[in-house]
Structure formats: structure tokens, C-alpha cells
Design a protein around this motif. Structure first.
Motif, short mmCIF file in Angstrom:
data_model
loop_
_atom_site.label_atom_id
_atom_site.label_comp_id
_atom_site.label_asym_id
_atom_site.label_seq_id
_atom_site.Cartn_x
_atom_site.Cartn_y
_atom_site.Cartn_z
N LEU A 4 0.86 -1.17 0.00
CA LEU A 4 0.00 0.00 0.00
C LEU A 4 0.90 1.23 0.00
O LEU A 4 1.73 1.40 0.90
CB LEU A 4 -0.92 0.02 1.21
N ILE A 5 0.74 2.08 -1.01
CA ILE A 5 1.67 3.19 -1.22
C ILE A 5 0.93 4.52 -1.16
O ILE A 5 -0.05 4.73 -1.87
CB ILE A 5 2.37 3.06 -2.59
N GLY A 6 1.43 5.42 -0.32
CA GLY A 6 0.92 6.79 -0.30
C GLY A 6 1.63 7.60 -1.36
O GLY A 6 2.86 7.66 -1.37
N MET A 7 0.85 8.22 -2.28
CA MET A 7 1.45 8.95 -3.40
C MET A 7 1.50 10.45 -3.20
O MET A 7 1.75 11.20 -4.14
CB MET A 7 0.70 8.63 -4.69
N ALA A 66 0.21 -12.24 -7.78
CA ALA A 66 0.76 -10.98 -8.27
C ALA A 66 1.50 -10.22 -7.16
O ALA A 66 1.14 -10.30 -5.98
CB ALA A 66 -0.37 -10.11 -8.81
N ASN A 67 2.52 -9.52 -7.58
CA ASN A 67 3.20 -8.57 -6.69
C ASN A 67 2.48 -7.24 -6.92
O ASN A 67 2.78 -6.50 -7.85
CB ASN A 67 4.67 -8.47 -7.06
N ALA A 68 1.47 -6.97 -6.08
CA ALA A 68 0.55 -5.86 -6.35
C ALA A 68 0.90 -4.62 -5.55
O ALA A 68 1.36 -4.71 -4.40
CB ALA A 68 -0.88 -6.28 -6.03
N ALA A 69 0.67 -3.46 -6.18
CA ALA A 69 0.83 -2.17 -5.51
C ALA A 69 -0.53 -1.48 -5.50
O ALA A 69 -1.18 -1.37 -6.54
CB ALA A 69 1.86 -1.31 -6.24
N LEU A 70 -0.96 -1.04 -4.31
CA LEU A 70 -2.23 -0.32 -4.17
C LEU A 70 -1.91 1.14 -3.87
O LEU A 70 -1.18 1.45 -2.92
CB LEU A 70 -3.06 -0.92 -3.03
#
Length: 400
Positions: A4-7, A66-70
Motif C-alpha cells: 500500500l503506497i501513499g502517493m 501478483a506482486n501488487a501495488a495499491l
């Protein structure tokens, strides 16, 4: 693995180095359409424009390996959808890590060159928000509002102006952290007319706050004129009888100078007080005392009870200081709105006491009567003599 990535503001320039590595190594990227449109170079084209937790979980179930990014805008820990999704991922046995981003709080703080550590942080993004209550309970701290949906900095400023806080200093930050960044400074009254960008936040500073103290302000603290006023000791006892809570909706029927109304408003900063009064000179005093004590959650209702009570919201508690002979009708109106409303009736005359007891009994309530006999000293040469005020009865009801 799910990351989980804060953009931050959603631009690649404000993405953390950790976030950049995670994005470029992911083989599935999920997020809102706006965020997907501003990904850095070197990212997979396997992208899904999803933001609802249920839809994200369904997508992840289709790609279990999957190597997933949210992706999330701002910071994952500041009113972010990440907080709702994380426990759901864990419940499904999906391992996840969180990479925080730069929040809009940090961006505004940096843009105006002031630390944010003492700010009160409030979300008005897709949820009901009472900006006046938030400012009045901030204890003098600046209040930061995250906005979105139908609530914009301009609509919040308009609400503040309507509540009497139009002179508060306001800062609107638009498109923070992007080339389109813009700051607007002014009073809440002035900025209420601004057309704001969809990505905007608001900071309110220098709010004039009412005095916070135990009930029972000195009588001479109020603007009085010739209108009868509920005395200090009686006001303190009445608030105790009413057991006022911070979020209560309150009526003060026969408000007189507004002394009880003001005390109620300060005791319920997240609630609202309706001061009902029909005498023009008393209404003028209520307005003046409202302004003097900055009791912005107090509304004056001009007219005669019980007629004007029909349009008021259901009360949690009601103080009845005067009814002009309509005691039963006023009690009926209050309990019709809320059968469990807490009532406190003040009476000087025995006839009023009798009418109050009868009105409560008609609703199956047993009256509890308290008599307050207050004497105050006055100097007489070198002596101090006690001078008695009129005895006051406070009548409350308890359901059998």
C-alpha cells in the motif's frame, strides 16, 4: 505480497524512493484513475482503476500470485482508505506492507512555512462536518480541514461566516505539491466566495473563542438592561439539573437576557442552543450576549412558545424560564419532540410551581422540586449585611 503506497499529491516527483521502487517492481497496480494517470516511467501496464475495498479484494483474488501495488493519495495514515483495507487484507490472509506518503497537511505546512504539530486535523471529505464546532473545540489551535466531494474550503468558510466566525483568518491550499499550487489568504467571510480546485484544503487560524469555565458566570458579566435575568447560582444549579452534554441540542424557553442560553451554548460546544423569546428588548440583549461570549452555536428564535417550538429540532434537554401562562403547552411540545428530554423549569410564583408539577404529572413524571434561597452581602459602613434574593424553585421530572 501487496504494498500500500501513499502517493502524496499524486505526482511522481513527490513519491518516496521506497514507493518508486515498489511501483516499478510491481506486476499489478491498483488505484484511482487520477493516480494511475500520473505513474512514473518504468511501471507495468497491468493497471486496474479501482478504489472500493470490495473491488480491490475481488481483483486480488483473480491475481493471487501478483506482486501488487495499491495506490492512495496523500499519506496512508491520514484519513486514507488504506485504514479500511488493511484489516480486510489480513482477514483474508494476504500479507501487506505500507509505504507512507507526504500528506496534504505536510504540504500546506511547508507551503506557508509553519509547523503543523499543533494543528487540529479534521476530515470534511465525504462526511458531515460542523466547522464552527471544530473550531470552538480546538482550544485556540489552528484547524486543518481535509475537503472533498460537496464540501469545499469555500462551503466551510460560508458555514463559519454564518456561525459568526467570518473574521477568522483562513488559508486555502489548492493543488499542493504540483505546478498548479496556489494559496489564498483572507478571512473566512472573504474566502467563502472562492471557487476552489477539486484538490483543496483549508486552514483556520486566530479564531476568537468563548471563555471556557464551570457554569455560573457572574451576573455582571452579562449585558442586562431592564430584562429579568436568571441569577448566577440558579444558572449553575439549572445546568447541573439538565446534565448538559457536549453534543446536546438544547432549548431555552423564555430566554430573557440569554444568560442561561449562553451558559448552555458554552457547555455544549458540539451541540446547538435555541433561545426562544418574544420580547423585542430581550431579543436584542440575547444577540448582544451571544456576540460578547462568542456563543456561535446559539440561535435566537423570536416568537411566542409553544407556537414557535414546532419547527425546532428535538431537544435533549430544555430549560423553561417563562411561558406566559402556557406551561402545559410548552411541556407538551418539548416531550412530543422527545419523550426522554430532560426538563428543568424555574418558578418564582407558587402558581407557576403548581402548573409545572401538573404539566409533568400529565406525562407520567414525578416532579422533583428544589428551592434555592440565595442571600448576598452588601456593605453597610464597616459591616456586611446579608440581603436575600427571591426564592427560586427548580422543577425537574422523573418518569415513574
Amino acid at each position: 505480497m501487496v504494498t500500500l503506497i501513499g502517493m502524496g499529491s499524486g505526482t511522481p516527483e513527490l513519491l518516496t524512493a521506497q514507493g518508486l521502487v515498489a511501483l516499478q517492481s510491481a506486476d499489478l497496480i491498483i488505484g484511482a484513475k487520477r493516480l494511475l494517470e500520473h505513474l512514473p516511467t518504468g511501471c507495468t501496464e497491468n493497471r486496474k482503476a479501482l478504489y472500493k475495498p470490495e473491488d480491490i479484494l475481488s481483483c486480488l483474488s483473480e491475481f493471487p500470485a501478483a506482486n501488487a501495488a495499491l495506490l492512495y493519495s496523500g499519506d496512508t495514515g491520514f484519513y486514507s482508505g488504506a485504514s479500511k483495507l488493511l484489516p480486510m487484507l489480513r482477514a483474508f490472509g494476504i500479507s501487506a506492507r505500507v509505504l507512507p506518503g507526504i500528506s496534504s497537511v505536510q504540504l500546506l505546512s511547508a507551503a506557508i512555512g509553519r509547523p503543523w504539530k499543533d494543528w487540529k486535523l479534521v476530515s470534511a471529505h465525504g462526511c458531515a462536518c460542523d466547522p464552527a464546532a471544530e473550531c470552538l473545540t480546538a482550544e485556540g489551535r489552528p484547524v486543518f480541514f481535509l475537503t472533498g466531494g460537496t464540501e469545499t474550503p469555500a462551503t466551510l468558510c460560508a458555514k463559519l461566516a454564518d456561525a459568526g466566525l467570518g473574521d477568522a483568518h483562513a488559508i486555502i491550499g489548492e493543488n499542493l505539491g504540483t505546478p498548479q499550487e496556489h494559496l489564498a489568504f483572507g478571512t473566512a467571510q472573504a474566502l467563502a466566495a472562492n471557487a476552489c480546485a477539486p484538490l483543496s484544503v483549508l486552514l483556520i487560524e486566530h479564531t476568537v473563542l468563548p471563555a471556557r469555565r464551570a457554569p455560573g458566570f457572574p451576573d455582571d458579566a452579562f449585558i442586562r438592561g431592564e430584562v429579568p435575568m436568571t441569577k448566577q447560582e440558579v444558572r449553575a444549579a439549572a445546568l447541573a439539573k439538565l446534565a448538559v452534554r457536549p453534543t446536546d441540542t438544547l432549548w431555552d424557553v423564555g430566554a430573557g437576557t440569554g444568560s442561561v442560553s449562553v451558559e448552555l451554548a458554552l457547555a455544549a460546544p458540539r451541540g446547538h442552543v435555541y433561545a426562544v423569546e418574544c420580547a423585542p428588548d430581550a431579543c436584542a440583549l440575547i444577540r448582544q450576549n451571544r456576540e460578547k461570549f462568542h456563543a456561535y452555536n446559539l440561535s435566537l428564535i423570536e416568537g411566542t412558545a409553544p407556537q414557535v417550538l414546532a419547527d425546532l429540532p428535538a431537544p435533549d434537554a430544555v430549560f423553561i424560564g417563562g411561558t406566559k401562562g402556557s406551561m402545559a403547552e410548552v411541556v407538551n411540545a418539548a416531550l412530543a419532540k422527545n419523550p426522554n428530554a430532560r426538563l428543568c423549569i424555574s418558578a418564582i410564583a407558587l402558581e407557576t410551581l403548581s402548573a409545572a408539577i401538573a404539566a409533568l404529572a400529565a406525562h407520567g413524571q414525578t416532579a422533583e422540586v428544589t428551592q434555592l434561597a440565595v442571600s448576598r452581602t452588601r456593605p453597610a459602613g464597616k459591616l456586611h449585611l446579608l440581603m436575600a434574593n427571591n426564592p427560586i424553585f427548580l422543577i425537574t421530572g422523573e418518569r415513574k
